[in-house]
Motif scaffolding. Sequence first.
Motif, PDB file in Angstrom:
ATOM      1  N   CYS A 138      -3.897  -0.554   1.268  1.00 61.11           N
ATOM      2  CA  CYS A 138      -3.190  -0.719  -0.006  1.00 61.11           C
ATOM      3  C   CYS A 138      -3.093   0.612  -0.738  1.00 61.11           C
ATOM      4  CB  CYS A 138      -3.910  -1.727  -0.904  1.00 61.11           C
ATOM      5  SG  CYS A 138      -3.660  -3.435  -0.434  1.00 61.11           S
ATOM      6  N   GLN A 139      -1.916   0.902  -1.266  1.00 60.95           N
ATOM      7  CA  GLN A 139      -1.712   2.097  -2.082  1.00 60.95           C
ATOM      8  C   GLN A 139      -1.167   1.665  -3.436  1.00 60.95           C
ATOM      9  OE1 GLN A 139       0.995   4.999  -0.433  1.00 60.95           O
ATOM     10  NE2 GLN A 139       1.089   6.187  -2.328  1.00 60.95           N
ATOM     11  N   LEU A 140      -1.856   2.032  -4.511  1.00 61.17           N
ATOM     12  CA  LEU A 140      -1.425   1.690  -5.869  1.00 61.17           C
ATOM     13  C   LEU A 140      -0.793   2.909  -6.518  1.00 61.17           C
ATOM     14  CD1 LEU A 140      -1.365  -0.125  -8.420  1.00 61.17           C
ATOM     15  CD2 LEU A 140      -3.712   0.650  -8.895  1.00 61.17           C
ATOM     16  N   SER A 141       0.450   2.755  -6.983  1.00 65.03           N
ATOM     17  CA  SER A 141       1.166   3.827  -7.683  1.00 65.03           C
ATOM     18  C   SER A 141       1.417   3.377  -9.110  1.00 65.03           C
ATOM     19  CB  SER A 141       2.501   4.132  -6.992  1.00 65.03           C
ATOM     20  OG  SER A 141       2.297   4.531  -5.651  1.00 65.03           O
ATOM     21  N   VAL A 142       0.855   4.114 -10.090  1.00 65.23           N
ATOM     22  CA  VAL A 142       1.012   3.741 -11.495  1.00 65.23           C
ATOM     23  C   VAL A 142       1.993   4.685 -12.186  1.00 65.23           C
ATOM     24  CG1 VAL A 142      -1.316   2.783 -11.581  1.00 65.23           C
ATOM     25  CG2 VAL A 142      -0.942   5.148 -12.267  1.00 65.23           C
ATOM     26  N   GLY A 143       2.589   4.197 -13.262  1.00 69.60           N
ATOM     27  CA  GLY A 143       3.567   4.988 -13.993  1.00 69.60           C
ATOM     28  C   GLY A 143       4.864   5.161 -13.224  1.00 69.60           C
ATOM     29  N   VAL A 144       5.110   4.258 -12.279  1.00 68.75           N
ATOM     30  CA  VAL A 144       6.292   4.341 -11.429  1.00 68.75           C
ATOM     31  C   VAL A 144       7.043   3.014 -11.499  1.00 68.75           C
ATOM     32  CG1 VAL A 144       7.183   4.677  -9.091  1.00 68.75           C
ATOM     33  CG2 VAL A 144       5.163   5.951  -9.858  1.00 68.75           C
ATOM     34  N   ALA A 145       8.340   3.084 -11.800  1.00 68.13           N
ATOM     35  CA  ALA A 145       9.159   1.878 -11.898  1.00 68.13           C
ATOM     36  C   ALA A 145      10.170   1.825 -10.758  1.00 68.13           C
ATOM     37  CB  ALA A 145       9.890   1.836 -13.232  1.00 68.13           C
ATOM     38  N   LEU A 146      10.563   0.616 -10.407  1.00 61.39           N
ATOM     39  CA  LEU A 146      11.626   0.413  -9.423  1.00 61.39           C
ATOM     40  C   LEU A 146      12.965   0.485 -10.138  1.00 61.39           C
ATOM     41  CD1 LEU A 146      12.484  -0.449  -6.529  1.00 61.39           C
ATOM     42  CD2 LEU A 146      12.263  -2.825  -7.300  1.00 61.39           C
ATOM     43  N   THR A 147      13.863   1.345  -9.677  1.00 64.19           N
ATOM     44  CA  THR A 147      15.161   1.503 -10.341  1.00 64.19           C
ATOM     45  C   THR A 147      16.328   0.954  -9.532  1.00 64.19           C
ATOM     46  OG1 THR A 147      15.401   3.751  -9.445  1.00 64.19           O
ATOM     47  CG2 THR A 147      14.375   3.525 -11.635  1.00 64.19           C
ATOM     48  N   GLU A 148      16.198   0.958  -8.206  1.00 63.89           N
ATOM     49  CA  GLU A 148      17.257   0.422  -7.350  1.00 63.89           C
ATOM     50  C   GLU A 148      16.647  -0.319  -6.174  1.00 63.89           C
ATOM     51  OE1 GLU A 148      20.333   3.149  -6.172  1.00 63.89           O
ATOM     52  OE2 GLU A 148      20.104   4.340  -8.012  1.00 63.89           O
ATOM     53  N   LEU A 149      17.340  -1.373  -5.734  1.00 59.25           N
ATOM     54  CA  LEU A 149      16.863  -2.175  -4.613  1.00 59.25           C
ATOM     55  C   LEU A 149      18.070  -2.590  -3.775  1.00 59.25           C
ATOM     56  CD1 LEU A 149      14.541  -3.731  -3.170  1.00 59.25           C
ATOM     57  CD2 LEU A 149      15.036  -5.641  -4.723  1.00 59.25           C
ATOM     58  N   SER A 150      18.070  -2.204  -2.517  1.00 58.97           N
ATOM     59  CA  SER A 150      19.208  -2.517  -1.649  1.00 58.97           C
ATOM     60  C   SER A 150      19.040  -3.887  -1.005  1.00 58.97           C
ATOM     61  CB  SER A 150      19.336  -1.460  -0.552  1.00 58.97           C
ATOM     62  OG  SER A 150      18.363  -1.691   0.463  1.00 58.97           O
TER      63      SER A 150
END
Length: 419
Positions: A138-150
């Motif tokens: 598991c890798q947790l990334s904080v302060g990161v938002a999803l902006t596009e999803l194909s």
Amino acid sequence: MTQDNTTDLVIVGAGMVGLTLAALLAESGLRIRILESREVDAAQALSWEQSQRAEGYDPRVSALTVASQQVLTVAGVWSQIEQMRLMPYRAMDVWDGEGTGEIRFDCTELHEPCLGHIVENRVTQAALLQRVAGLAQCQLSVGVALTELSEPDADGLRTLTLSDGETLQSRCVVAADGALSNTRRLAGIGMWEWDYGHHAIVTTVTTEQANQATCWQRFTDDGPLAFLPLPDSHLSSIVWSTSPDHAKAVMELDDEGFCQALERAFEGRLGAVTHTDARYVFPLRQRHAQQYVKAGFAAIGDAAHTIHPLAGQGVNLGLMDAAALAETILDGLADGVNWHSDYHLRRFQRARQSENLQMAVTMEGFKRLFNAGGPLPRLLRNTGMTLMNRCSPVKNHIVQQAMGLAGPLPRLARRPVKE
């Protein structure tokens, strides 16, 4: 696209439901990436003693059922929650503030040690963060938002663009980012929603009398008021659902005025309300996703549905979603099928959508029943509550379902049968 930018599962949202899903999949062998748009201080979040206990009680608490306790046990975090802070409650006292009807549920009638546990949301989240931090896959990334999803490509991979400019590919994306889920919107899934006409005020209060390890709920024409017991016997977490105008007026009161208004609304069941922590208010809306899944996509928890908090079932429903989705994925892996396909993920949707809709309809029915004024609705309410309180088999069946001891449940939520 490098191999490092490809993963099996992306969970958007590091709240209780998203982290539970990750923890339940700890032995799956899947590579999991968790995205959280908030700037979470990971070191602080992982240190209960330094960052949580010193700050007092979280105004956001959950009444976790036996079924939710089992899910969190399988996820490997319940023992940690017990070491932090929780409050087992032994009884529930519900009454009609506009009449004489009252129902009392007691764990002794079911030969159970308690009916459930009141747990601060940040306690559950801290335990889950500690668990996920220890998982190599598991890798947790904080302060990161999803902006596009194909949409999925020919290989079944979705491309995700993140707010920091990173691009990655995943076989499956799970929306666990709350009621206003941007991930669900990017997936093109619409919502059914309407306003409950209530705002909820939450805070922690001190009362003259002990909370008696009891959940108290008074129903009025204006909305329900709940007092939930905390480990300090004179502290309770409150959820006061009322009209927007009344909520505004109550929030404008000073602390002394608020305590007096709350004591009157609660009919002084625990004596004087002597202190209040900071108060928070938020509007209540009913929401339900028109579908939970697509190829390589699923929505769980508040991203899929929100209900009125009058029965405290919101987080429990989300944890059941996490358990059901984890089971669906694990079964697909065990059977060697395309576990992220639309066809396979619909097993999760069939398992949870009807249950969540049924709970939403039930909560709406309760709200309408207790909002109905006039002598006839009041007579029917009070007569029904009185009769139910006297009929132990019916009453015990209802509370067993509320506890997660009866009814359809994911396998991971079922309590092991004693030998």
